[in-house]
Motif scaffolding. Structure first.
Motif, PDB file in Angstrom:
ATOM      1  N   ALA A 246       0.828  -1.206   0.000  1.00 56.73           N
ATOM      2  CA  ALA A 246       0.000   0.000   0.000  1.00 56.73           C
ATOM      3  C   ALA A 246       0.863   1.257   0.000  1.00 56.73           C
ATOM      4  CB  ALA A 246      -0.926  -0.014   1.211  1.00 56.73           C
ATOM      5  N   GLY A 247       1.938   1.248   0.789  1.00 55.13           N
ATOM      6  CA  GLY A 247       2.823   2.407   0.829  1.00 55.13           C
ATOM      7  C   GLY A 247       3.496   2.672  -0.499  1.00 55.13           C
ATOM      8  N   LEU A 248       3.966   1.608  -1.161  1.00 48.52           N
ATOM      9  CA  LEU A 248       4.606   1.778  -2.459  1.00 48.52           C
ATOM     10  C   LEU A 248       3.614   2.279  -3.509  1.00 48.52           C
ATOM     11  CD1 LEU A 248       6.865  -1.420  -2.580  1.00 48.52           C
ATOM     12  CD2 LEU A 248       7.598   0.957  -2.274  1.00 48.52           C
ATOM     13  N   THR A 249       2.379   1.796  -3.440  1.00 46.05           N
ATOM     14  CA  THR A 249       1.351   2.256  -4.375  1.00 46.05           C
ATOM     15  C   THR A 249       1.074   3.745  -4.191  1.00 46.05           C
ATOM     16  OG1 THR A 249       0.327   0.063  -4.393  1.00 46.05           O
ATOM     17  CG2 THR A 249      -1.000   1.909  -5.184  1.00 46.05           C
ATOM     18  N   LEU A 250       0.917   4.164  -2.939  1.00 42.67           N
ATOM     19  CA  LEU A 250       0.679   5.584  -2.670  1.00 42.67           C
ATOM     20  C   LEU A 250       1.862   6.445  -3.103  1.00 42.67           C
ATOM     21  CD1 LEU A 250      -1.020   5.398   0.847  1.00 42.67           C
ATOM     22  CD2 LEU A 250      -2.099   5.948  -1.343  1.00 42.67           C
ATOM     23  N   ALA A 251       3.068   5.953  -2.861  1.00 46.09           N
ATOM     24  CA  ALA A 251       4.248   6.704  -3.274  1.00 46.09           C
ATOM     25  C   ALA A 251       4.316   6.836  -4.791  1.00 46.09           C
ATOM     26  CB  ALA A 251       5.512   6.024  -2.742  1.00 46.09           C
ATOM     27  N   ALA A 252       3.981   5.755  -5.497  1.00 46.88           N
ATOM     28  CA  ALA A 252       4.003   5.801  -6.959  1.00 46.88           C
ATOM     29  C   ALA A 252       2.955   6.767  -7.493  1.00 46.88           C
ATOM     30  CB  ALA A 252       3.780   4.399  -7.522  1.00 46.88           C
ATOM     31  N   VAL A 253       1.750   6.740  -6.890  1.00 47.91           N
ATOM     32  CA  VAL A 253       0.699   7.663  -7.329  1.00 47.91           C
ATOM     33  C   VAL A 253       1.100   9.104  -7.047  1.00 47.91           C
ATOM     34  CG1 VAL A 253      -1.671   8.390  -6.891  1.00 47.91           C
ATOM     35  CG2 VAL A 253      -1.136   5.968  -7.098  1.00 47.91           C
ATOM     36  N   GLY A 254       1.667   9.353  -5.863  1.00 41.93           N
ATOM     37  CA  GLY A 254       2.112  10.698  -5.530  1.00 41.93           C
ATOM     38  C   GLY A 254       3.191  11.197  -6.471  1.00 41.93           C
ATOM     39  N   LEU A 255       4.137  10.322  -6.823  1.00 47.89           N
ATOM     40  CA  LEU A 255       5.189  10.701  -7.760  1.00 47.89           C
ATOM     41  C   LEU A 255       4.625  11.004  -9.137  1.00 47.89           C
ATOM     42  CD1 LEU A 255       8.230  11.031  -8.285  1.00 47.89           C
ATOM     43  CD2 LEU A 255       8.328   8.575  -8.782  1.00 47.89           C
TER      44      LEU A 255
END
Length: 261
Positions: A246-255
């Motif tokens: 979940a954290g990696l997904t949110l980071a990718a979306v934010g980027l």
């Protein structure tokens, strides 16, 4: 921000996140007791990789959640669009009440009702044959569609029909106006509804308990059964992996959003 307000804010954040941090920490404990530190170890991640039952339940939950969220977006999106754009019509109040009923009904009532429905359908037409992943998916889609309908209706209610009427005045067909104007307006609410329905399905125990069978044991149901029989730190390891995903997904979306901005 005043000092007391800031302190209360940090206290609330700590109250919410401290259990999560402890769970992640205990995933790396060598102790066989889930909530006791016994030295750093990766043994429970290795044990999780060998636990086919838990991994199959997790994979089934992800598939069911994705399918239920997609079906909920189709049903709830259409319902929200009708309620927001088609004004008064015969049965509108009834449709709105039925669409929002899963939001206010206890999940026990909803689950029991769906179980009785599935049993009656199987007796009458032979479908669905037993309880499994399909019945869980339909149950979760029923709940998720109510949330999607509310989100879509709120989104469209806050937007005037000027752009859609302008497209029609310029010669666009109703289908073309919907595809080129209305649907893009609905897109953020549909995406938010999909994520909400996915999360609700992934987290649900009550509906899945009523509508699942031996071939449809989702991860929350499997964890609940383990809780009664005795959990192992493999659960901590699985939760840590889900948090990381979940954290990696949110980071990718934010980027991605930052690059577009």
């Amino acid at each position: 921000m005043p000092g007391p307000v800031r302190a209360a804010l940090w206290a609330g954040i700590a109250f919410l996140w401290l259990p999560v941090v402890l769970l992640v920490a205990y995933a790396f404990s060598a102790s066989p007791v889930p909530f006791r530190w016994g030295g750093f170890s990766l043994r429970w991640f290795a044990a999780l990789a060998a636990n086919e039952r838990l991994l199959e339940a997790a994979w089934l939950s992800l598939r069911v959640a994705a399918g239920a969220a997609t079906l909920a977006v189709l049903l709830g999106g259409a319902t929200g669009w009708v309620l927001a754009r088609h004004g008064p019509f015969a049965g509108r109040a009834l449709l709105g009440a039925l669409a929002g009923a899963p939001l206010v009904l206890p999940e026990v009532v909803t689950g029991l009702s769906l179980l009785l429905l599935f049993v009656a359908l199987e007796s009458a037409i032979g479908w669905p044959a037993g309880r499994g992943a399909l019945t869980v998916l339909l149950a979760h889609a029923t709940l998720g569609s109510a949330y999607v309908a509310v989100i879509v209706q709120s989104r469209l209610a806050s937007r005037e029909r000027d752009l859609e009427e302008a497209a029609l005045d310029l010669g666009a067909t109703p289908a073309a106006a919907f595809a080129t104007v209305t649907l893009p307006l609905m897109a953020p609410s549909l995406a938010a509804g999909w994520l909400l329905a996915f999360t609700l399905s992934l987290d649900d125990v009550v509906l899945a308990s009523f509508t699942s069978g031996p071939a449809g044991t989702t991860l929350p149901v499997a964890l609940f059964s383990m809780l009664r029989l005795g959990m192992t730190p493999e659960v901590n390891a699985l939760a840590t992996l889900l948090l990381a995903a979940a954290g990696l997904t949110l980071a990718a979306v934010g980027l991605l959003l930052r690059r577009r901005g």
